[in-house]
Design a protein around this motif. Structure first.
Motif, PDB file in Angstrom:
ATOM      1  N   LEU A 137       0.840  -1.200   0.000  1.00 48.30           N
ATOM      2  CA  LEU A 137       0.000   0.000   0.000  1.00 48.30           C
ATOM      3  C   LEU A 137       0.870   1.244   0.000  1.00 48.30           C
ATOM      4  CD1 LEU A 137      -2.775   1.491   0.440  1.00 48.30           C
ATOM      5  CD2 LEU A 137      -2.347   1.232   2.899  1.00 48.30           C
ATOM      6  N   VAL A 138       0.615   2.138  -0.952  1.00 50.11           N
ATOM      7  CA  VAL A 138       1.284   3.439  -0.986  1.00 50.11           C
ATOM      8  C   VAL A 138       0.287   4.467  -0.468  1.00 50.11           C
ATOM      9  CG1 VAL A 138       2.375   5.203  -2.416  1.00 50.11           C
ATOM     10  CG2 VAL A 138       2.748   2.775  -2.909  1.00 50.11           C
ATOM     11  N   TYR A 139       0.677   5.181   0.569  1.00 54.64           N
ATOM     12  CA  TYR A 139      -0.185   6.130   1.278  1.00 54.64           C
ATOM     13  C   TYR A 139       0.338   7.537   0.984  1.00 54.64           C
ATOM     14  CZ  TYR A 139      -3.225   7.413   5.307  1.00 54.64           C
ATOM     15  OH  TYR A 139      -4.209   7.911   6.142  1.00 54.64           O
ATOM     16  N   VAL A 140      -0.441   8.328   0.248  1.00 53.88           N
ATOM     17  CA  VAL A 140       0.042   9.587  -0.331  1.00 53.88           C
ATOM     18  C   VAL A 140      -0.484  10.794   0.447  1.00 53.88           C
ATOM     19  CG1 VAL A 140       0.222  10.952  -2.441  1.00 53.88           C
ATOM     20  CG2 VAL A 140       0.032   8.449  -2.582  1.00 53.88           C
ATOM     21  N   CYS A 141       0.446  11.618   0.933  1.00 50.76           N
ATOM     22  CA  CYS A 141       0.078  12.833   1.679  1.00 50.76           C
ATOM     23  C   CYS A 141       0.871  14.044   1.181  1.00 50.76           C
ATOM     24  CB  CYS A 141       0.318  12.646   3.174  1.00 50.76           C
ATOM     25  SG  CYS A 141      -0.657  11.347   3.937  1.00 50.76           S
ATOM     26  N   THR A 142       1.120  14.111  -0.105  1.00 50.73           N
ATOM     27  CA  THR A 142       1.864  15.232  -0.687  1.00 50.73           C
ATOM     28  C   THR A 142       0.924  16.393  -0.981  1.00 50.73           C
ATOM     29  OG1 THR A 142       1.470  14.459  -2.935  1.00 50.73           O
ATOM     30  CG2 THR A 142       3.406  13.570  -1.797  1.00 50.73           C
ATOM     31  N   HIS A 143       1.444  17.422  -1.662  1.00 51.05           N
ATOM     32  CA  HIS A 143       0.579  18.488  -2.170  1.00 51.05           C
ATOM     33  C   HIS A 143      -0.280  17.933  -3.292  1.00 51.05           C
ATOM     34  CE1 HIS A 143       3.191  18.991  -5.723  1.00 51.05           C
ATOM     35  NE2 HIS A 143       4.209  18.844  -4.888  1.00 51.05           N
ATOM     36  N   TRP A 144      -1.352  18.657  -3.644  1.00 44.23           N
ATOM     37  CA  TRP A 144      -2.378  18.148  -4.567  1.00 44.23           C
ATOM     38  C   TRP A 144      -1.825  17.724  -5.924  1.00 44.23           C
ATOM     39  CZ3 TRP A 144      -6.267  22.794  -3.816  1.00 44.23           C
ATOM     40  CH2 TRP A 144      -6.751  22.778  -2.504  1.00 44.23           C
ATOM     41  N   GLN A 157       2.525  -0.277 -10.725  1.00 44.97           N
ATOM     42  CA  GLN A 157       3.535  -1.163 -10.142  1.00 44.97           C
ATOM     43  C   GLN A 157       2.898  -2.256  -9.295  1.00 44.97           C
ATOM     44  OE1 GLN A 157       6.591  -0.519 -11.346  1.00 44.97           O
ATOM     45  NE2 GLN A 157       5.482   1.157 -12.367  1.00 44.97           N
ATOM     46  N   GLY A 158       1.581  -2.384  -9.373  1.00 45.33           N
ATOM     47  CA  GLY A 158       0.887  -3.454  -8.668  1.00 45.33           C
ATOM     48  C   GLY A 158       0.531  -3.151  -7.233  1.00 45.33           C
ATOM     49  N   LYS A 159       0.585  -1.891  -6.845  1.00 46.66           N
ATOM     50  CA  LYS A 159       0.311  -1.511  -5.463  1.00 46.66           C
ATOM     51  C   LYS A 159      -1.108  -0.959  -5.303  1.00 46.66           C
ATOM     52  CE  LYS A 159       4.756  -2.230  -4.771  1.00 46.66           C
ATOM     53  NZ  LYS A 159       5.239  -2.456  -6.160  1.00 46.66           N
ATOM     54  N   HIS A 160      -1.700  -1.200  -4.140  1.00 43.95           N
ATOM     55  CA  HIS A 160      -2.906  -0.483  -3.763  1.00 43.95           C
ATOM     56  C   HIS A 160      -2.480   0.923  -3.347  1.00 43.95           C
ATOM     57  CE1 HIS A 160      -5.102  -4.198  -3.931  1.00 43.95           C
ATOM     58  NE2 HIS A 160      -4.355  -4.764  -2.987  1.00 43.95           N
ATOM     59  N   VAL A 161      -3.398   1.881  -3.466  1.00 35.69           N
ATOM     60  CA  VAL A 161      -3.030   3.259  -3.154  1.00 35.69           C
ATOM     61  C   VAL A 161      -4.148   3.948  -2.400  1.00 35.69           C
ATOM     62  CG1 VAL A 161      -3.887   4.194  -5.351  1.00 35.69           C
ATOM     63  CG2 VAL A 161      -2.088   5.405  -4.123  1.00 35.69           C
ATOM     64  N   GLN A 190      -9.578   7.402  -2.072  1.00 32.05           N
ATOM     65  CA  GLN A 190      -9.362   8.777  -1.633  1.00 32.05           C
ATOM     66  C   GLN A 190      -9.629   8.813  -0.131  1.00 32.05           C
ATOM     67  OE1 GLN A 190     -10.370  12.970  -3.532  1.00 32.05           O
ATOM     68  NE2 GLN A 190     -12.220  11.885  -2.979  1.00 32.05           N
ATOM     69  N   LEU A 191      -8.716   9.363   0.627  1.00 36.41           N
ATOM     70  CA  LEU A 191      -8.782   9.315   2.086  1.00 36.41           C
ATOM     71  C   LEU A 191      -9.741  10.378   2.629  1.00 36.41           C
ATOM     72  CD1 LEU A 191      -4.980   8.720   2.680  1.00 36.41           C
ATOM     73  CD2 LEU A 191      -6.815   7.086   3.204  1.00 36.41           C
ATOM     74  N   GLU A 192     -11.036  10.166   2.387  1.00 39.20           N
ATOM     75  CA  GLU A 192     -12.030  11.110   2.883  1.00 39.20           C
ATOM     76  C   GLU A 192     -12.422  10.734   4.315  1.00 39.20           C
ATOM     77  OE1 GLU A 192     -13.597  13.745   4.060  1.00 39.20           O
ATOM     78  OE2 GLU A 192     -13.032  14.216   2.006  1.00 39.20           O
ATOM     79  N   ASN A 193     -11.740  11.380   5.251  1.00 42.36           N
ATOM     80  CA  ASN A 193     -11.927  11.046   6.661  1.00 42.36           C
ATOM     81  C   ASN A 193     -13.304  11.419   7.198  1.00 42.36           C
ATOM     82  OD1 ASN A 193     -11.344  13.765   6.363  1.00 42.36           O
ATOM     83  ND2 ASN A 193     -10.008  13.902   8.147  1.00 42.36           N
ATOM     84  N   CYS A 194     -13.942  12.431   6.610  1.00 40.30           N
ATOM     85  CA  CYS A 194     -15.213  12.911   7.159  1.00 40.30           C
ATOM     86  C   CYS A 194     -16.335  11.887   7.016  1.00 40.30           C
ATOM     87  CB  CYS A 194     -15.604  14.235   6.511  1.00 40.30           C
ATOM     88  SG  CYS A 194     -14.448  15.576   6.877  1.00 40.30           S
ATOM     89  N   ASN A 195     -16.177  10.912   6.139  1.00 40.62           N
ATOM     90  CA  ASN A 195     -17.152   9.832   6.064  1.00 40.62           C
ATOM     91  C   ASN A 195     -17.186   9.020   7.354  1.00 40.62           C
ATOM     92  OD1 ASN A 195     -16.943  10.552   3.173  1.00 40.62           O
ATOM     93  ND2 ASN A 195     -18.159   8.699   2.876  1.00 40.62           N
ATOM     94  N   TYR A 196     -16.138   9.153   8.173  1.00 41.16           N
ATOM     95  CA  TYR A 196     -16.030   8.371   9.400  1.00 41.16           C
ATOM     96  C   TYR A 196     -16.229   9.210  10.657  1.00 41.16           C
ATOM     97  CZ  TYR A 196     -14.183   5.129   5.991  1.00 41.16           C
ATOM     98  OH  TYR A 196     -14.042   4.321   4.888  1.00 41.16           O
TER      99      TYR A 196
END
Length: 465
Positions: A137-144, A157-161, A190-196
């Motif tokens: 898993l590649v977890y992305v927190c860069t600029h947009w 590359q075969g990774k979940h993201v 997409q890491l939409e935290n507000c759904n939680y």
């Protein structure tokens, strides 16, 4: 004389009749003249041969999810910390341009009694991270601007993201994500935290249990005064990247926080789809005024042009006749709000500016505080019951960040469909460019692409497995 008078009277009579007849047919003609459909500015490209949709995509279970974090600013370091509380996770790589961010992230791992991760610090090193064979898993927190390029390359590359919001800033990027996810059969979240958020989850459960009846209208927003952060050269957004977006584009730049939860309540692309939007924006006032006050009227910041209007309001109509309103304002001095409003045939809920619930047959007023808390307890979402106590301890916007991470890892470890799929990512992010086009054309209705290319009827409800 009499003959001329009779002719004048006759002429006036004929003219009157013609005007009367015109009055009768004018509305019909006028209606025909102004009848039009939403502009299809972004036609859906055909699905490439050999691809199929990824609705309810299931992948092989991963007993221990090996994670690489790319981007270790405020959001990235917070994610690293939260992941130290998750079972079945191994943090193998950290990537950032700023050495201090790498060092602090390593300290977080060491403080949790975990081994140090491999580090990468070059401008293109995120590609090396994605190419590693020991990353799931590649977890992305860069600029947009890097969200989509990294997400696409990781899937190739075969990774979940999983990427911070918005995962895409153009319609083209949305299609890149969709096509790559379909081609590679990898998860793209997409890491939409507000759904939680615990309130949002409770209201989702109310909808599923029929408490509110048929949802007819929903509202969401991102109203958050970010002027101090946007103009902070020392501790604001890295390299002032967010300010540049405000300078270049008049659009809803950040739609997903208020949008995601209500889209799931409305079962978007699981039984319904969004048809078109209309978007208008105020002029820009607040950025210039703030810059003058902070830096002086003759400063560079005060003299710059800022394209984004202070308040953006976007209206959306769905295929099943539901309406949605989304707002965006990060400039005005006003209290924080995501609105989160759901209006149904049997009841009404909202979180901001006043948290309240109103139900038939007494829906003319909000119920009392004690009764509302009882309803929220009765409809507490199963996910909150499962992980809410730990989430509150770990934190991250009150616990919703940890709940989001917990759900992602839970689904990957158990081979389950993710709560949020690539179509959610595209639908929630595409609002930026679509609103931009509508604003630029005096609120012109713009057709929304169907990123599922017809698969939105495949299932009829959003399910958190």
């Amino acid at each position: 004389m009499k003959t001329r008078l009779k002719l004048n009277i006759l002429s006036l009579t004929v003219l009157s009749l013609m005007l009367a007849m015109g009055a009768c047919v004018a509305p019909e003609r006028q209606s025909e003249e102004i009848t039009f459909k939403a502009a299809e500015l972004f036609p859906e490209p055909p699905r490439p041969e050999g691809q199929s949709d990824v609705i309810e995509l299931r992948c092989d279970p991963i007993e221990t999810v090996r994670v690489a974090f790319v981007g270790l600013g405020g959001r990235g370091k917070g994610a690293v910390r939260r992941y130290t509380f998750l079972e079945g996770v191994e943090i193998v790589a950290l990537c950032d341009l700023v050495q201090e961010n790498l060092d602090k992230s390593q300290e977080i791992l060491e403080g949790a009694g975990l081994p140090r991760a491999d580090v990468y610090s070059g401008p293109e090193d995120w590609k090396k991270v994605c190419e590693r064979e020991d990353v799931d898993l590649v977890y992305v927190c860069t600029h947009w601007d890097l969200h989509t390029p990294i997400a696409v390359y990781a899937m190739e590359q075969g990774k979940h993201v999983a990427s911070e919001v918005p995962i895409a800033i153009s319609i083209d990027e949305c299609w890149q994500l969709v096509n790559t996810a379909e081609k590679t059969r990898r998860h793209c979240m997409q890491l939409e935290n507000c759904n939680y958020d615990f309130f949002e989850l409770a209201t989702l459960n109310m909808v599923r249990q029929g408490l509110l009846g048929e949802i007819v209208h929903a509202e969401g927003a991102y109203i958050h005064d970010l002027r101090a952060s946007n103009f902070n050269e020392e501790n604001g957004y890295w390299d002032m990247w967010r300010l540049r977006h405000n300078q270049k584009r008049d659009a809803n730049l950040y739609p997903t926080h208020g949008f995601g939860p209500i889209c799931h309540a409305l079962n978007i692309h699981r039984g319904d789809k969004m048809e078109y939007l209309v978007s208008v924006a105020s002029d820009q006032f607040g950025m210039t005024e703030y810059a003058k006050k902070k830096f002086g009227e003759d400063s560079d910041y005060a003299k710059r042009e800022y394209a984004r209007g202070d308040m953006n309001t976007t209206l959306i109509k769905t295929a099943k006749g539901k309406s949605i309103m989304i707002q965006h304002d990060v400039t005005s001095p006003r209290p924080y709000s995501r609105i989160h409003l759901l209006s149904g045939t049997k009841g009404f809920v909202q979180k901001w500016p006043i948290q309240g619930i109103a139900l038939e047959p007494f829906a003319h007023n909000f119920m009392g505080e004690e009764e509302m808390q009882q309803v929220l307890s009765d409809y507490e979402h199963p996910i909150t019951k499962e992980v809410g106590e730990l989430a509150r301890k770990v934190g991250g916007h009150g616990g919703m960040d940890f709940t989001m991470d917990y759900r992602l890892i839970h689904c990957l470890r158990n081979g389950l469909p993710l709560d949020q799929d690539v179509y959610d990512a595209a639908e929630w992010s595409c609002i930026t460019e679509l609103s931009e086009k509508s604003i630029a054309n005096q609120g012109m209705p713009v057709k929304m692409p169907d990123f599922t290319r017809g698969a939105w009827k495949k299932v009829d409800v959003v399910t958190y497995h």
